[in-house]
Design an enzyme around this catalytic site. Structure first.
Site, mmCIF file in Angstrom:
data_model
loop_
_atom_site.group_PDB
_atom_site.id
_atom_site.type_symbol
_atom_site.label_atom_id
_atom_site.label_comp_id
_atom_site.label_asym_id
_atom_site.label_seq_id
_atom_site.Cartn_x
_atom_site.Cartn_y
_atom_site.Cartn_z
ATOM 1 N N CYS A 73 0.844 -1.192 0.000
ATOM 2 C CA CYS A 73 0.000 0.000 0.000
ATOM 3 C C CYS A 73 0.886 1.253 0.000
ATOM 4 C CB CYS A 73 -0.968 -0.031 1.183
ATOM 5 S SG CYS A 73 -2.382 1.085 0.997
ATOM 6 N N HIS B 133 -3.306 -5.814 0.994
ATOM 7 C CA HIS B 133 -2.610 -6.047 2.260
ATOM 8 C C HIS B 133 -2.551 -7.529 2.634
ATOM 9 C CE1 HIS B 133 -2.343 -1.845 3.877
ATOM 10 N NE2 HIS B 133 -3.365 -1.644 3.067
ATOM 11 N N GLU C 211 -0.722 -8.851 4.871
ATOM 12 C CA GLU C 211 -0.558 -8.960 6.320
ATOM 13 C C GLU C 211 -1.881 -8.883 7.061
ATOM 14 O OE1 GLU C 211 -0.688 -4.514 5.720
ATOM 15 O OE2 GLU C 211 -0.053 -6.283 4.587
#
Length: 227
Positions: free
Chosen positions: A86, A195, A197
């Site tokens: 990002c 994302h 994560e």
């Protein structure tokens, strides 16, 4: 295997990145302040999402000039792995570690949702545990994720197999050629808007991002002959 999570003023996904490494891999991971100039102890450098420096000037522009980024460039040149997610992707393009630029979403709105991604390449250090052509579900949260590059650069990305992820079905930001993530020519620097994560446990809505972290560990172990 040592991981560094670079923290800039305004970063807000640094904890997510730290916890993903901790939960998925159980490997040593440190928060590293943006003023740090020695990253030599780290094998992987993670540049998280957020709003570094409040997104002033352009997203990622000010962060790309932070002291730590010179060390990131050095690490990348040495072949160490660098992952920018990002705002991290935006920083990598501003720093010249990846080609192209991230512009305002075509809708001019911030989008926060799960999207479908197609894994275009599983031959990178970040995608070894995926299948080529596999569909995965990863969340996005950005207002400036519209990836753009000139036609010559796009052709080069396509011919060199540097497009790692594409949006499938819904292109949430208008990115050229549905691009969601690209890698550098050397294959050790990956930038992506979604994302991974935030997708490492089923209770988060998807665990499809977990294999990005296990891929990194697998690559490092194979490269270093570690068990």
């Amino acid at each position: 295997m040592n991981f560094a999570v670079i923290v800039f003023p305004g970063s807000n996904c640094d904890v997510d990145m730290y916890k993903a490494v901790e939960d998925c891999l159980g490997q040593p991971v440190d928060y590293v302040w943006y003023t740090q100039t020695d990253l030599s102890k780290y094998d992987v450098i993670l540049i998280p999402g957020g709003f570094s420096y409040g997104d002033y000037l352009r997203t990622g522009a000010m962060a790309s000039l932070a002291p730590a980024m010179e060390s990131v460039k050095k690490a990348a040149a040495e072949g160490k792995l660098v992952l920018g997610v990002c705002n991290g992707f935006q920083i990598l393009t501003e720093a010249g570690l990846l080609p192209g630029a991230l512009r305002r979403n075509q809708s001019l709105k911030f989008h926060c949702k799960y999207v479908d991604l197609k894994v275009e390449s599983n031959s990178t250090p970040f995608t070894l545990d995926y299948q080529e052509g596999e569909m995965i579900k990863i969340p996005i949260a950005h207002g400036e994720g519209n990836y753009y590059c000139d036609p010559e650069t796009l052709k080069k990305l396509q011919e060199n197999n540097q497009i790692v992820f594409r949006y499938e079905g819904l292109n949430p930001n208008g990115s050229i050629d549905e691009i969601a993530g690209i890698i550098n020519e050397q294959g050790n620097v990956l930038g992506m808007m979604p994302h991974p994560e935030r997708a490492v446990h089923e209770w988060l809505g998807s665990e499809d991002g977990k294999r990005m972290f296990t891929s990194i560990l697998k690559y490092w172990r194979e490269r270093n002959g570690a068990a």
